[in-house]
Design a protein around this motif. Structure first.
Motif, PDB file in Angstrom:
ATOM      1  N   SER A 285      24.429   1.709  69.202  1.00 49.11           N
ATOM      2  CA  SER A 285      25.242   2.841  68.991  1.00 49.11           C
ATOM      3  C   SER A 285      24.407   3.970  68.326  1.00 49.11           C
ATOM      4  O   SER A 285      24.298   5.360  68.643  1.00 49.11           O
ATOM      5  CB  SER A 285      26.501   2.786  68.428  1.00 49.11           C
ATOM      6  OG  SER A 285      26.446   2.414  67.212  1.00 49.11           O
TER       7      SER A 285
ATOM      8  N   LYS B 182      28.996   7.080  70.934  1.00 48.91           N
ATOM      9  CA  LYS B 182      30.199   7.262  70.077  1.00 48.91           C
ATOM     10  C   LYS B 182      31.269   6.082  70.559  1.00 48.91           C
ATOM     11  O   LYS B 182      32.023   5.399  69.822  1.00 48.91           O
ATOM     12  CB  LYS B 182      30.976   8.280  69.883  1.00 48.91           C
ATOM     13  CG  LYS B 182      30.145   9.759  69.364  1.00 48.91           C
ATOM     14  CD  LYS B 182      29.489   9.395  68.084  1.00 48.91           C
ATOM     15  CE  LYS B 182      28.494  10.450  67.786  1.00 48.91           C
ATOM     16  NZ  LYS B 182      27.509  10.297  66.569  1.00 48.91           N
ATOM     17  N   ASP B 183      31.382   5.524  71.818  1.00 50.95           N
ATOM     18  CA  ASP B 183      32.168   4.895  72.452  1.00 50.95           C
ATOM     19  C   ASP B 183      31.335   3.402  72.746  1.00 50.95           C
ATOM     20  O   ASP B 183      30.360   3.655  73.533  1.00 50.95           O
ATOM     21  CB  ASP B 183      32.517   5.334  73.828  1.00 50.95           C
ATOM     22  CG  ASP B 183      33.571   4.311  74.342  1.00 50.95           C
ATOM     23  OD1 ASP B 183      33.814   3.144  74.034  1.00 50.95           O
ATOM     24  OD2 ASP B 183      34.024   4.593  75.606  1.00 50.95           O
TER      25      ASP B 183
ATOM     26  N   ASP C 117      22.579   7.131  70.218  1.00 46.07           N
ATOM     27  CA  ASP C 117      23.670   7.948  69.660  1.00 46.07           C
ATOM     28  C   ASP C 117      25.126   8.025  70.493  1.00 46.07           C
ATOM     29  O   ASP C 117      25.401   9.173  70.843  1.00 46.07           O
ATOM     30  CB  ASP C 117      23.126   9.502  69.791  1.00 46.07           C
ATOM     31  CG  ASP C 117      24.122  10.581  68.994  1.00 46.07           C
ATOM     32  OD1 ASP C 117      24.844  10.180  68.150  1.00 46.07           O
ATOM     33  OD2 ASP C 117      23.970  11.596  69.327  1.00 46.07           O
TER      34      ASP C 117
ATOM     35  N   LYS D  49      34.428   4.958  63.951  1.00 47.51           N
ATOM     36  CA  LYS D  49      35.021   6.102  64.300  1.00 47.51           C
ATOM     37  C   LYS D  49      35.392   6.809  62.773  1.00 47.51           C
ATOM     38  O   LYS D  49      35.149   8.200  62.825  1.00 47.51           O
ATOM     39  CB  LYS D  49      36.584   5.780  65.053  1.00 47.51           C
ATOM     40  CG  LYS D  49      37.266   7.021  65.065  1.00 47.51           C
ATOM     41  CD  LYS D  49      38.450   6.746  66.000  1.00 47.51           C
ATOM     42  CE  LYS D  49      39.402   5.712  65.478  1.00 47.51           C
ATOM     43  NZ  LYS D  49      40.554   5.685  66.184  1.00 47.51           N
TER      44      LYS D  49
ATOM     45  N   SER E 230      38.183   2.009  75.663  1.00 44.01           N
ATOM     46  CA  SER E 230      36.996   2.524  74.852  1.00 44.01           C
ATOM     47  C   SER E 230      37.563   1.697  73.448  1.00 44.01           C
ATOM     48  O   SER E 230      38.391   1.191  73.265  1.00 44.01           O
ATOM     49  CB  SER E 230      37.276   3.909  74.421  1.00 44.01           C
ATOM     50  OG  SER E 230      37.002   4.573  75.557  1.00 44.01           O
TER      51      SER E 230
ATOM     52  N   THR F 209      35.690   1.188  68.988  1.00 40.01           N
ATOM     53  CA  THR F 209      34.854   1.624  68.090  1.00 40.01           C
ATOM     54  C   THR F 209      34.475   0.684  67.122  1.00 40.01           C
ATOM     55  O   THR F 209      33.964   0.986  65.911  1.00 40.01           O
ATOM     56  CB  THR F 209      35.156   3.026  67.439  1.00 40.01           C
ATOM     57  OG1 THR F 209      36.377   2.874  66.799  1.00 40.01           O
ATOM     58  CG2 THR F 209      35.029   4.147  68.264  1.00 40.01           C
TER      59      THR F 209
END
Length: 391
Positions: free
Chosen positions: A127, A133-134, A131, A336, A113, A115
């Motif tokens: 992203s 996050k990863d 929507d 993040k 993962s 960010t």
């Protein structure tokens, strides 16, 4: 609205189990050779400056439907390319929900993962749009890895075109600031010489300079872009149309090439050089031979006038930006916690202009086949050829 006869959809991720395509609209009776598709797939994977991924994958296509005893049946064609690297990613790319993940799985998910947005990629916009996050979820589908299955689709399109004597190729004319200044006299020579070069350039000395430029960029942790040409000959007059904007062939071809990852400009014929020419220098004068055949001595139009093929050779040029994944990462933001960071590095190429040219060659073939089918129609090869002979 453009009526599409040759349609396809693809699926798959960069490190997923496989890449798939379903093609519909292919008439019956056309001989399809998997070895020809695999040769095109190999061409996409080769080239000086490619990364470690190409050492892992040896792309081979499996035709899963729509072809029987070597010939199309008129049914949808399903193609599949297995990602060999999936064995190393099967936990991370699993389609199953881990209700009780083990420590090992959690560790792998955390490792893969990321960010930290990579400038020049789809990461940030993707992203926000979905929507996510990863950023792994953006990378996997936006990756140029998906162009492998598009090359397979394009190879089938090329095999259809060949039935009508329409053939094409691609070659590289610039990498970094190294440009091809000397062109062989004929398209046949350009094709032959570029096929022997690992940078797909038709001049040996220029090829050497291109390789040196790639080596220098690699030493500095940087990347290079460049320019390529896609050339198709023996096209019938009148593919495309001037009636509606979305039927113009140059517009459709530009969209097909422009949407290849990392392509930032598309030209037809003289392209941007047209800006510096007078009308008397730009437009291709028309002559008539003794046998009453129309011919031209120049081809600044690149084979397209008024959104239609005009009988001259089709010439499409594409410009590829330097690959945005670099060993010397750029400044960015970690989404993040919205703090300054350096960009995430994913295994990457130093230069992939030759591969991009092969993808563009496939994309152009797909549009040309669709236009040919729209023009002459036919549910079988025999019917198509009967219509073609009457054109």
């Amino acid at each position: 609205m453009t009526m599409k006869r040759f349609r396809f959809l693809t699926s798959g991720e960069s490190h997923g189990k496989c890449l798939n395509a379903i093609i519909e609209g292919v008439p019956a009776g056309i001989r399809i050779k998997p070895e020809v598709i695999n040769k095109d797939l190999a061409r996409r994977q080769t080239g000086y400056g490619r990364g470690d991924r190409m050492k892992i994958e040896t792309d081979k296509v499996e035709i899963k439907s729509g072809v029987r005893m070597g010939k199309t049946t008129g049914a949808p064609i399903c193609l599949e390319i297995v990602n060999k690297d999936f064995i190393n990613w099967q936990d991370v790319m699993s389609v199953s929900d881990y209700e009780y993940p083990t420590e090992d799985v959690l560790k792998k998910l955390e490792e893969k993962s990321f960010t930290k947005v990579r400038p020049g990629h789809a990461d940030y916009a993707g992203s926000v749009k979905y929507d996510l996050k990863d950023l792994r979820d953006v990378l996997e589908r936006s990756s140029a890895r998906k162009t492998a299955i598009e090359v397979a689709v394009g190879s089938i399109a090329k095999q259809i075109l060949k039935e009508f004597g329409i053939v094409g190729f691609s070659h590289v004319v610039q990498i970094g600031n190294v440009k091809l200044d000397f062109y062989p006299k004929t398209y046949t020579l350009i094709k032959e010489k570029s096929e022997k070069s690992d940078v797909m350039c038709a001049d040996d000395l220029t090829s050497d300079r291109m390789r040196k430029a790639i080596d220098e960029a690699a030493e500095e942790g940087d990347t290079l872009g460049g320019r390529f040409e896609v050339i198709y000959g023996n096209l019938p007059i009148g593919l495309g149309s001037y009636v509606h904007w979305d039927n113009a062939l140059d517009g459709r071809l530009a969209q097909a090439v422009m949407s290849i990852p990392a392509v930032k400009a598309v030209e037809v014929g003289a392209g941007v050089d047209s800006a510096g020419l007078r009308g008397s220098q730009m437009h291709d004068e028309i002559f008539v031979a003794k046998n009453k055949e129309i011919y031209r001595q120049t081809n600044n139009a690149g084979g397209i006038e008024g959104g239609m093929t005009n009988g001259s050779t089709l010439i499409i040029k594409g410009t590829m930006k330097p690959i945005p994944t670099m060993r010397k990462p750029l400044a960015t933001v970690d989404i993040k916690d919205m703090t300054p960071a350096v960009a995430h590095f994913e295994r990457s190429d130093v230069c992939a202009v030759p591969a991009c040219a092969v993808v563009a060659e496939a994309r152009v073939a797909i549009i040309l086949v669709d236009e040919l089918l729209s023009k002459i129609g036919g549910d079988s090869l025999a019917e198509m050829k009967a219509h073609y002979e009457k054109k």
